[in-house]
Design a protein around this motif. Structure first.
Motif, PDB file in Angstrom:
ATOM      1  N   ARG A   1      41.174  50.904  46.892  1.00  0.00           N
ATOM      2  CA  ARG A   1      42.120  51.067  48.005  1.00  0.00           C
ATOM      3  C   ARG A   1      41.546  50.486  49.293  1.00  0.00           C
ATOM      4  O   ARG A   1      42.262  49.841  50.064  1.00  0.00           O
ATOM      5  CB  ARG A   1      42.455  52.543  48.194  1.00  0.00           C
ATOM      6  CG  ARG A   1      43.560  52.781  49.217  1.00  0.00           C
ATOM      7  CD  ARG A   1      44.104  54.186  49.116  1.00  0.00           C
ATOM      8  NE  ARG A   1      45.212  54.406  50.017  1.00  0.00           N
ATOM      9  CZ  ARG A   1      46.458  54.018  49.785  1.00  0.00           C
ATOM     10  NH1 ARG A   1      46.744  53.379  48.653  1.00  0.00           N
ATOM     11  NH2 ARG A   1      47.429  54.262  50.638  1.00  0.00           N
ATOM     12  N   VAL A   2      40.256  50.697  49.524  1.00  0.00           N
ATOM     13  CA  VAL A   2      39.616  50.132  50.714  1.00  0.00           C
ATOM     14  C   VAL A   2      39.662  48.609  50.667  1.00  0.00           C
ATOM     15  O   VAL A   2      39.969  47.953  51.671  1.00  0.00           O
ATOM     16  CB  VAL A   2      38.164  50.636  50.838  1.00  0.00           C
ATOM     17  CG1 VAL A   2      37.390  49.813  51.874  1.00  0.00           C
ATOM     18  CG2 VAL A   2      38.142  52.106  51.232  1.00  0.00           C
ATOM     19  N   ASP A   3      39.356  48.024  49.507  1.00  0.00           N
ATOM     20  CA  ASP A   3      39.417  46.558  49.381  1.00  0.00           C
ATOM     21  C   ASP A   3      40.820  46.038  49.699  1.00  0.00           C
ATOM     22  O   ASP A   3      40.981  45.017  50.374  1.00  0.00           O
ATOM     23  CB  ASP A   3      39.018  46.141  47.965  1.00  0.00           C
ATOM     24  CG  ASP A   3      37.539  46.363  47.688  1.00  0.00           C
ATOM     25  OD1 ASP A   3      36.772  46.517  48.651  1.00  0.00           O
ATOM     26  OD2 ASP A   3      37.158  46.396  46.504  1.00  0.00           O
ATOM     27  N   GLU A   4      41.823  46.754  49.214  1.00  0.00           N
ATOM     28  CA  GLU A   4      43.208  46.352  49.463  1.00  0.00           C
ATOM     29  C   GLU A   4      43.555  46.454  50.949  1.00  0.00           C
ATOM     30  O   GLU A   4      44.179  45.534  51.517  1.00  0.00           O
ATOM     31  CB  GLU A   4      44.139  47.245  48.648  1.00  0.00           C
ATOM     32  CG  GLU A   4      45.619  46.978  48.849  1.00  0.00           C
ATOM     33  CD  GLU A   4      46.487  47.986  48.111  1.00  0.00           C
ATOM     34  OE1 GLU A   4      47.565  48.330  48.628  1.00  0.00           O
ATOM     35  OE2 GLU A   4      46.075  48.449  47.032  1.00  0.00           O
ATOM     36  N   LEU A   5      43.136  47.536  51.596  1.00  0.00           N
ATOM     37  CA  LEU A   5      43.440  47.716  53.019  1.00  0.00           C
ATOM     38  C   LEU A   5      42.715  46.691  53.875  1.00  0.00           C
ATOM     39  O   LEU A   5      43.287  46.143  54.828  1.00  0.00           O
ATOM     40  CB  LEU A   5      43.056  49.137  53.451  1.00  0.00           C
ATOM     41  CG  LEU A   5      43.903  50.270  52.873  1.00  0.00           C
ATOM     42  CD1 LEU A   5      43.297  51.630  53.213  1.00  0.00           C
ATOM     43  CD2 LEU A   5      45.333  50.199  53.390  1.00  0.00           C
ATOM     44  N   VAL A   6      41.460  46.398  53.542  1.00  0.00           N
ATOM     45  CA  VAL A   6      40.694  45.403  54.308  1.00  0.00           C
ATOM     46  C   VAL A   6      41.338  44.032  54.179  1.00  0.00           C
ATOM     47  O   VAL A   6      41.429  43.280  55.162  1.00  0.00           O
ATOM     48  CB  VAL A   6      39.228  45.380  53.832  1.00  0.00           C
ATOM     49  CG1 VAL A   6      38.493  44.170  54.412  1.00  0.00           C
ATOM     50  CG2 VAL A   6      38.511  46.664  54.258  1.00  0.00           C
ATOM     51  N   ALA A   7      41.804  43.695  52.965  1.00  0.00           N
ATOM     52  CA  ALA A   7      42.477  42.409  52.777  1.00  0.00           C
ATOM     53  C   ALA A   7      43.736  42.324  53.636  1.00  0.00           C
ATOM     54  O   ALA A   7      44.025  41.278  54.243  1.00  0.00           O
ATOM     55  CB  ALA A   7      42.817  42.212  51.295  1.00  0.00           C
TER      56      ALA A   7
END
Length: 213
Positions: free
Chosen positions: A178-184
C-alpha cells in the motif's frame, strides 16, 4: 481463551505483549494510510487552479505543507518551481523519500514481530518440554497431570506464537504494498503539477514575447 493463556504459563506473557503491540500498529497504520488522508481528492486540481489564477503565495504554500502528504510534495513543487528541471526533480524526490519513510512508520516493527513471535513460541515450547521431562524424571509416568501441564505449555506457546506471527506478516506485506502504491501516486501527481507549471511558464513567456513584438 483465558484458560488457554493460563495453560501457557509465564512464557506466554511476551507473546501477549507482542500481540497487543502488533494490533496497535495494524490499527494505527489502517488509519494513517487511508487514501483520502494521504491523497485528498481534488487537491491537485485546486493547486493547479491557484497557479493558473496567480494566487500562489507563501501563506498558501505553508498551509499546503500542513495539509497532507500530498500537500507537502505539491508544496515542494511550488517552492522549487523557478529552478531548472533537474534541480526541481532532485528537491521533489528528496521530499518524496521523507514522505515514504513517514508512510512506512512502524512497519519494520511489525515485520520484526512477525519474525520474533514464532521464536518466542518456540522458546515456550522448549520450556514446556523441559517441565515435562522434569516431571518424568521425578515421578515417572505416574503423575499424568504434571505431564499434561508441561505439554500444554509447549503446545499453547507454539500455537500462540503462530497466531501472532501469521497476521503480523500478512499485514506487514499488505501495508508495504500500500505504501508503494501511495508513493507512486504522490510522485505522479507531483509530476503533473510540475508539468502544468512548466506549461504555464512557457505560455506566459510566449505572451510576453508577443506583447513586445
Amino acid at each position: 481463551m483465558w484458560e488457554l493463556l493460563k495453560a501457557g504459563d509465564w512464557p506466554v506473557i511476551p507473546l501477549v505483549l507482542c500481540s497487543i503491540l502488533a494490533l496497535g500498529i495494524v490499527l494505527e497504520r489502517a488509519w494513517s494510510l487511508q487514501r483520502r488522508r494521504v491523497l485528498p481528492p481534488g487537491l491537485l486540481q485546486e493547486v493547479q487552479n491557484w497557479c493558473a489564477a496567480g494566487q500562489v503565495d507563501a501563506a498558501r504554500i505553508h498551509s499546503l505543507r500542513l495539509h497532507s502528504p500530498l500537500g507537502r510534495i505539491l508544496a515542494a513543487v511550488l517552492m522549487h518551481g523557478g529552478e531548472d528541471r533537474q534541480r526541481q526533480r532532485e528537491n521533489v524526490e528528496d521530499t518524496g523519500r521523507h514522505l515514504a519513510l513517514e508512510l512506512e512508520r512502524y512497519l519494520n516493527m511489525l515485520g520484526t514481530l512477525a519474525t520474533v513471535s514464532p521464536l518466542i513460541g518456540l522458546f515456550g515450547t522448549v520450556i514446556g518440554m523441559i517441565e515435562t521431562f522434569n516431571a518424568i524424571s521425578l515421578t515417572g509416568l505416574g503423575a499424568p497431570e504434571k505431564l499434561a501441564s508441561g505439554i500444554a505449555i509447549a503446545l499453547v506457546n507454539t500455537a500462540f506464537g503462530l497466531f501472532v506471527a501469521i497476521p503480523s506478516y500478512v499485514f506487514h506485506r499488505y501495508y508495504r504494498g500500500r505504501v508503494d502504491e501511495l508513493v507512486a501516486d504522490l510522485e505522479r501527481q507531483a509530476a503533473e503539477l510540475a508539468e502544468a507549471l512548466a506549461q504555464l511558464s512557457a505560455r506566459l513567456h510566449r505572451d510576453r514575447a508577443a506583447m513586445r513584438a
